[in-house]
Design a protein around this motif. Structure first.
Motif, PDB file in Angstrom:
ATOM      1  N   SER A   2     -30.467   7.197  53.401  1.00  0.00           N
ATOM      2  CA  SER A   2     -29.457   6.677  52.479  1.00  0.00           C
ATOM      3  C   SER A   2     -29.889   6.919  51.028  1.00  0.00           C
ATOM      4  CB  SER A   2     -29.248   5.188  52.730  1.00  0.00           C
ATOM      5  OG  SER A   2     -30.461   4.486  52.598  1.00  0.00           O
ATOM      6  N   ILE A   5     -31.059   2.787  45.669  1.00  0.00           N
ATOM      7  CA  ILE A   5     -30.377   1.856  44.778  1.00  0.00           C
ATOM      8  C   ILE A   5     -31.228   1.616  43.539  1.00  0.00           C
ATOM      9  CG2 ILE A   5     -29.513  -0.501  44.525  1.00  0.00           C
ATOM     10  CD1 ILE A   5     -28.932  -0.508  47.499  1.00  0.00           C
ATOM     11  N   TRP A  29     -33.908   1.518  49.028  1.00  0.00           N
ATOM     12  CA  TRP A  29     -32.812   2.305  49.553  1.00  0.00           C
ATOM     13  C   TRP A  29     -31.709   1.413  50.104  1.00  0.00           C
ATOM     14  CZ3 TRP A  29     -33.294   7.662  49.237  1.00  0.00           C
ATOM     15  CH2 TRP A  29     -34.557   8.108  48.830  1.00  0.00           C
ATOM     16  N   GLU A  30     -30.512   1.970  50.211  1.00  0.00           N
ATOM     17  CA  GLU A  30     -29.400   1.248  50.821  1.00  0.00           C
ATOM     18  C   GLU A  30     -29.774   0.782  52.228  1.00  0.00           C
ATOM     19  OE1 GLU A  30     -26.264   4.068  50.831  1.00  0.00           O
ATOM     20  OE2 GLU A  30     -25.627   3.646  48.780  1.00  0.00           O
ATOM     21  N   ARG A 153     -25.317  -5.100  44.880  1.00  0.00           N
ATOM     22  CA  ARG A 153     -25.918  -4.055  45.718  1.00  0.00           C
ATOM     23  C   ARG A 153     -27.409  -4.288  45.943  1.00  0.00           C
ATOM     24  NH1 ARG A 153     -23.499   0.903  45.487  1.00  0.00           N
ATOM     25  NH2 ARG A 153     -24.993   1.457  47.127  1.00  0.00           N
ATOM     26  N   GLU A 183     -25.392  -2.324  53.675  1.00  0.00           N
ATOM     27  CA  GLU A 183     -25.956  -1.336  52.746  1.00  0.00           C
ATOM     28  C   GLU A 183     -26.454  -1.966  51.453  1.00  0.00           C
ATOM     29  OE1 GLU A 183     -23.208   1.915  52.296  1.00  0.00           O
ATOM     30  OE2 GLU A 183     -23.816   2.766  54.224  1.00  0.00           O
ATOM     31  N   ARG A 184     -26.774  -3.243  51.501  1.00  0.00           N
ATOM     32  CA  ARG A 184     -27.431  -3.869  50.350  1.00  0.00           C
ATOM     33  C   ARG A 184     -28.921  -3.570  50.421  1.00  0.00           C
ATOM     34  NH1 ARG A 184     -25.660 -10.029  49.615  1.00  0.00           N
ATOM     35  NH2 ARG A 184     -26.069  -9.608  47.407  1.00  0.00           N
TER      36      ARG A 184
END
Length: 230
Positions: A2, A5, A29-30, A153, A183-184
């Motif tokens: 992914s 972030i 990462w997500e 996020r 996907e946090r």
């Protein structure tokens, strides 16, 4: 893999002329939880303060969703999509539990907390109570609940399990695992290895303000404990 972030590169900083953290690099990462652990007083909370914006950077970069945020004030980062549950100053003592949960929203809607109230009913029972009268563990749960429910996020959690009862720690781990499926991303400082084993994708060991070890192993307890006594 992914998308990242949060990206930290060669991050350094501290308090005035005192540099506590040196050349830390990591990514969140997500759908991943990245954890930092180590002994007390080795720079973990200082690192989180640098990332959250409560301390100025002495060097390095912090990027959120590809954009440098090193110069953005701490209070403006929530609007970007970053939640933070700090180690200290975790609640507004003079306000009620409900006010702590709704103060930063235009509408005092508690519906966003419905699932969390099911897991932590004690908070729902004490909505009208001043947060300053809660126990230390209950304040941690309040701070955790507020950060998790925010529509962000990235979630930064600094010592979230400190003083929290073991049953609630297990529930906290469940919540984080559920939120990762959305996907946090999570960056977590804690010394409870059982908690970290339940949620962590990569763990970084910090000592004297520097990264000395990291692992993606599913079970990292022996590896961590062999390098430092926590």
């Amino acid at each position: 893999m992914s998308n990242p972030i949060l990206e930290i590169e060669n991050l350094s900083g501290g308090y005035g002329d005192l540099v506590v953290v040196r050349d830390i690099s990591l990514s969140v990462w997500e759908g991943h939880a990245i954890s930092l652990t180590g002994r007390n007083g080795v720079g973990k909370t200082t690192l989180m303060r640098l990332i959250s914006g409560s301390l100025p950077l002495a060097g390095g970069t912090v990027r959120f969703l590809g954009t440098s945020i090193g110069g953005i004030a701490e209070h403006k980062r929530f609007a970007l999509g970053i939640s933070c549950a700090p180690q200290e100053r975790i609640v507004f003592d003079g306000l009620t539990v409900e006010d702590n949960l709704t103060l930063h929203y235009q509408e005092s809607d508690l519906e966003r907390y419905a699932n969390l109230f099911e897991k932590f009913p004690r908070l729902h029972e004490r909505l009208g109570q001043r947060a300053g009268t809660l126990s230390g563990g209950e304040k941690k749960l309040l701070s955790f609940t507020r950060a998790i429910a925010e529509p962000t996020r990235l979630v930064l959690l600094d010592e979230p399990t400190e003083g929290v009862q073991s049953d609630n720690i297990k529930l906290m781990a469940q919540v984080i695992t559920e939120e990762k499926t959305k996907e946090r991303g999570f960056l977590i400082v804690d010394q409870n290895l059982t908690f970290l084993e339940a949620i962590t994708d990569t763990i970084h060991l910090i000592d004297h303000g520097e990264q000395i070890y990291q692992t993606d192993e599913a079970s990292f307890r022996a590896a961590i404990e062999s390098r430092i006594s926590i």
